[in-house]
Design a protein around this motif. Sequence first.
Motif, PDB file in Angstrom:
ATOM      1  N   GLY A 114       2.292   6.054  -3.505  1.00 53.56           N
ATOM      2  CA  GLY A 114       3.287   7.039  -3.909  1.00 53.56           C
ATOM      3  C   GLY A 114       4.408   7.316  -2.943  1.00 53.56           C
ATOM      4  N   TYR A 115       4.438   6.649  -1.806  1.00 47.46           N
ATOM      5  CA  TYR A 115       5.551   6.818  -0.879  1.00 47.46           C
ATOM      6  C   TYR A 115       6.675   5.868  -1.279  1.00 47.46           C
ATOM      7  CZ  TYR A 115       2.990   9.792   2.363  1.00 47.46           C
ATOM      8  OH  TYR A 115       2.304  10.831   2.926  1.00 47.46           O
ATOM      9  N   THR A 116       7.896   6.286  -1.061  1.00 50.72           N
ATOM     10  CA  THR A 116       9.043   5.421  -1.348  1.00 50.72           C
ATOM     11  C   THR A 116       9.710   4.939  -0.067  1.00 50.72           C
ATOM     12  OG1 THR A 116      10.465   7.358  -1.566  1.00 50.72           O
ATOM     13  CG2 THR A 116       9.511   6.464  -3.599  1.00 50.72           C
ATOM     14  N   SER A 117       9.238   5.426   1.069  1.00 48.02           N
ATOM     15  CA  SER A 117       9.792   5.037   2.361  1.00 48.02           C
ATOM     16  C   SER A 117       8.663   4.573   3.278  1.00 48.02           C
ATOM     17  CB  SER A 117      10.511   6.233   2.999  1.00 48.02           C
ATOM     18  OG  SER A 117      10.712   6.036   4.368  1.00 48.02           O
ATOM     19  N   LEU A 118       8.774   3.345   3.746  1.00 58.61           N
ATOM     20  CA  LEU A 118       7.765   2.810   4.652  1.00 58.61           C
ATOM     21  C   LEU A 118       7.727   3.605   5.953  1.00 58.61           C
ATOM     22  CD1 LEU A 118       5.620   0.673   5.195  1.00 58.61           C
ATOM     23  CD2 LEU A 118       7.441  -0.846   5.998  1.00 58.61           C
ATOM     24  N   GLY A 119       8.886   4.048   6.424  1.00 59.93           N
ATOM     25  CA  GLY A 119       8.935   4.834   7.656  1.00 59.93           C
ATOM     26  C   GLY A 119       8.207   6.163   7.514  1.00 59.93           C
ATOM     27  N   SER A 120       8.437   6.866   6.407  1.00 60.25           N
ATOM     28  CA  SER A 120       7.750   8.140   6.164  1.00 60.25           C
ATOM     29  C   SER A 120       6.248   7.923   6.040  1.00 60.25           C
ATOM     30  CB  SER A 120       8.266   8.797   4.886  1.00 60.25           C
ATOM     31  OG  SER A 120       9.613   9.136   5.010  1.00 60.25           O
ATOM     32  N   PHE A 121       5.872   6.877   5.319  1.00 58.96           N
ATOM     33  CA  PHE A 121       4.452   6.564   5.160  1.00 58.96           C
ATOM     34  C   PHE A 121       3.801   6.273   6.505  1.00 58.96           C
ATOM     35  CE2 PHE A 121       1.363   3.016   4.730  1.00 58.96           C
ATOM     36  CZ  PHE A 121       0.321   3.723   4.146  1.00 58.96           C
ATOM     37  N   SER A 122       4.426   5.408   7.295  1.00 58.41           N
ATOM     38  CA  SER A 122       3.851   5.038   8.596  1.00 58.41           C
ATOM     39  C   SER A 122       3.746   6.231   9.527  1.00 58.41           C
ATOM     40  CB  SER A 122       4.688   3.934   9.248  1.00 58.41           C
ATOM     41  OG  SER A 122       4.625   2.761   8.477  1.00 58.41           O
ATOM     42  N   SER A 123       4.768   7.073   9.535  1.00 61.09           N
ATOM     43  CA  SER A 123       4.744   8.272  10.390  1.00 61.09           C
ATOM     44  C   SER A 123       3.623   9.211   9.989  1.00 61.09           C
ATOM     45  CB  SER A 123       6.073   9.005  10.320  1.00 61.09           C
ATOM     46  OG  SER A 123       7.095   8.229  10.849  1.00 61.09           O
ATOM     47  N   ARG A 124       3.523   9.495   8.696  1.00 60.90           N
ATOM     48  CA  ARG A 124       2.497  10.424   8.219  1.00 60.90           C
ATOM     49  C   ARG A 124       1.100   9.824   8.408  1.00 60.90           C
ATOM     50  NH1 ARG A 124       1.118  15.448   8.110  1.00 60.90           N
ATOM     51  NH2 ARG A 124       0.155  16.105   6.188  1.00 60.90           N
ATOM     52  N   PHE A 125       0.952   8.535   8.160  1.00 58.44           N
ATOM     53  CA  PHE A 125      -0.333   7.870   8.355  1.00 58.44           C
ATOM     54  C   PHE A 125      -0.756   7.981   9.816  1.00 58.44           C
ATOM     55  CE2 PHE A 125      -3.363   4.519   8.979  1.00 58.44           C
ATOM     56  CZ  PHE A 125      -4.021   4.374   7.766  1.00 58.44           C
ATOM     57  N   SER A 126       0.160   7.659  10.721  1.00 53.95           N
ATOM     58  CA  SER A 126      -0.151   7.725  12.156  1.00 53.95           C
ATOM     59  C   SER A 126      -0.503   9.140  12.583  1.00 53.95           C
ATOM     60  CB  SER A 126       1.037   7.216  12.971  1.00 53.95           C
ATOM     61  OG  SER A 126       1.290   5.866  12.673  1.00 53.95           O
ATOM     62  N   GLU A 127       0.206  10.119  12.043  1.00 52.95           N
ATOM     63  CA  GLU A 127      -0.049  11.522  12.373  1.00 52.95           C
ATOM     64  C   GLU A 127      -1.450  11.949  11.933  1.00 52.95           C
ATOM     65  OE1 GLU A 127       1.590  15.678  10.543  1.00 52.95           O
ATOM     66  OE2 GLU A 127       3.082  14.150  11.023  1.00 52.95           O
ATOM     67  N   LEU A 128      -1.864  11.550  10.732  1.00 55.24           N
ATOM     68  CA  LEU A 128      -3.153  11.989  10.199  1.00 55.24           C
ATOM     69  C   LEU A 128      -4.330  11.138  10.676  1.00 55.24           C
ATOM     70  CD1 LEU A 128      -2.198  12.836   6.503  1.00 55.24           C
ATOM     71  CD2 LEU A 128      -2.686  14.427   8.368  1.00 55.24           C
ATOM     72  N   VAL A 178       0.840  -1.199   0.000  1.00 61.76           N
ATOM     73  CA  VAL A 178       0.000   0.000   0.000  1.00 61.76           C
ATOM     74  C   VAL A 178       0.872   1.244   0.000  1.00 61.76           C
ATOM     75  CG1 VAL A 178      -1.676   1.335   1.356  1.00 61.76           C
ATOM     76  CG2 VAL A 178      -1.982  -1.136   1.054  1.00 61.76           C
ATOM     77  N   CYS A 179       1.905   1.246   0.804  1.00 64.90           N
ATOM     78  CA  CYS A 179       2.845   2.368   0.867  1.00 64.90           C
ATOM     79  C   CYS A 179       3.360   2.732  -0.521  1.00 64.90           C
ATOM     80  CB  CYS A 179       4.000   2.009   1.800  1.00 64.90           C
ATOM     81  SG  CYS A 179       5.453   3.059   1.698  1.00 64.90           S
ATOM     82  N   MET A 180       3.814   1.743  -1.255  1.00 67.19           N
ATOM     83  CA  MET A 180       4.381   1.981  -2.586  1.00 67.19           C
ATOM     84  C   MET A 180       3.308   2.363  -3.601  1.00 67.19           C
ATOM     85  SD  MET A 180       7.520   1.681  -2.120  1.00 67.19           S
ATOM     86  CE  MET A 180       8.490   1.147  -0.738  1.00 67.19           C
ATOM     87  N   ILE A 181       2.139   1.762  -3.507  1.00 68.93           N
ATOM     88  CA  ILE A 181       1.053   2.034  -4.453  1.00 68.93           C
ATOM     89  C   ILE A 181       0.596   3.480  -4.368  1.00 68.93           C
ATOM     90  CG2 ILE A 181      -1.393   1.543  -4.920  1.00 68.93           C
ATOM     91  CD1 ILE A 181      -0.691  -1.416  -4.202  1.00 68.93           C
TER      92      ILE A 181
END
Length: 139
Positions: A78-92, A73-76
């Motif tokens: 548009g994120y290239t970093s799982l860490g950035s995706f998880s952080s932003r997802f958790s924040e929002l 899902v992270c890659m689909i």
Amino acid sequence: MFAIRRVRDHLDRHHAEPITLSRLAVMAGMSRFHLVRAFRAAYGQTPISYLSQRRIARAQDLLRYANLSVTEVCMIVGYTSLGSFSSRFSELVGESPAAYQRRWADQAHLIPGCHLFMRGVIPQSGRSAGGPDGPSVGA
């Protein structure tokens, strides 16, 4: 205002692709700094924040209804970093992508990821992490 709307529409249509602020500014016919100010005045947030929210909203849909891993899902979206995706997802969203997916797992009938790829719901693209304009926004 038309140029700013065109940028927002581009973000809506191409949110999963690598997007740079430089390319958006060229599309709008203004400097990156002026684009950020004008976009914030029109929509209450920067283009980067808007893109991030758009990607996370799409990720929520996929985590709820598709049988895909968090990394897929992270890659689909548009994120290239799982860490950035998880952080932003958790924040929002207020919880991690894995916790969000687990919470919905019992309530939804999951669609196999291969069906989504075959039907074109999820593009099969070999995206790179940027381009001639620098790193991708939200990577």
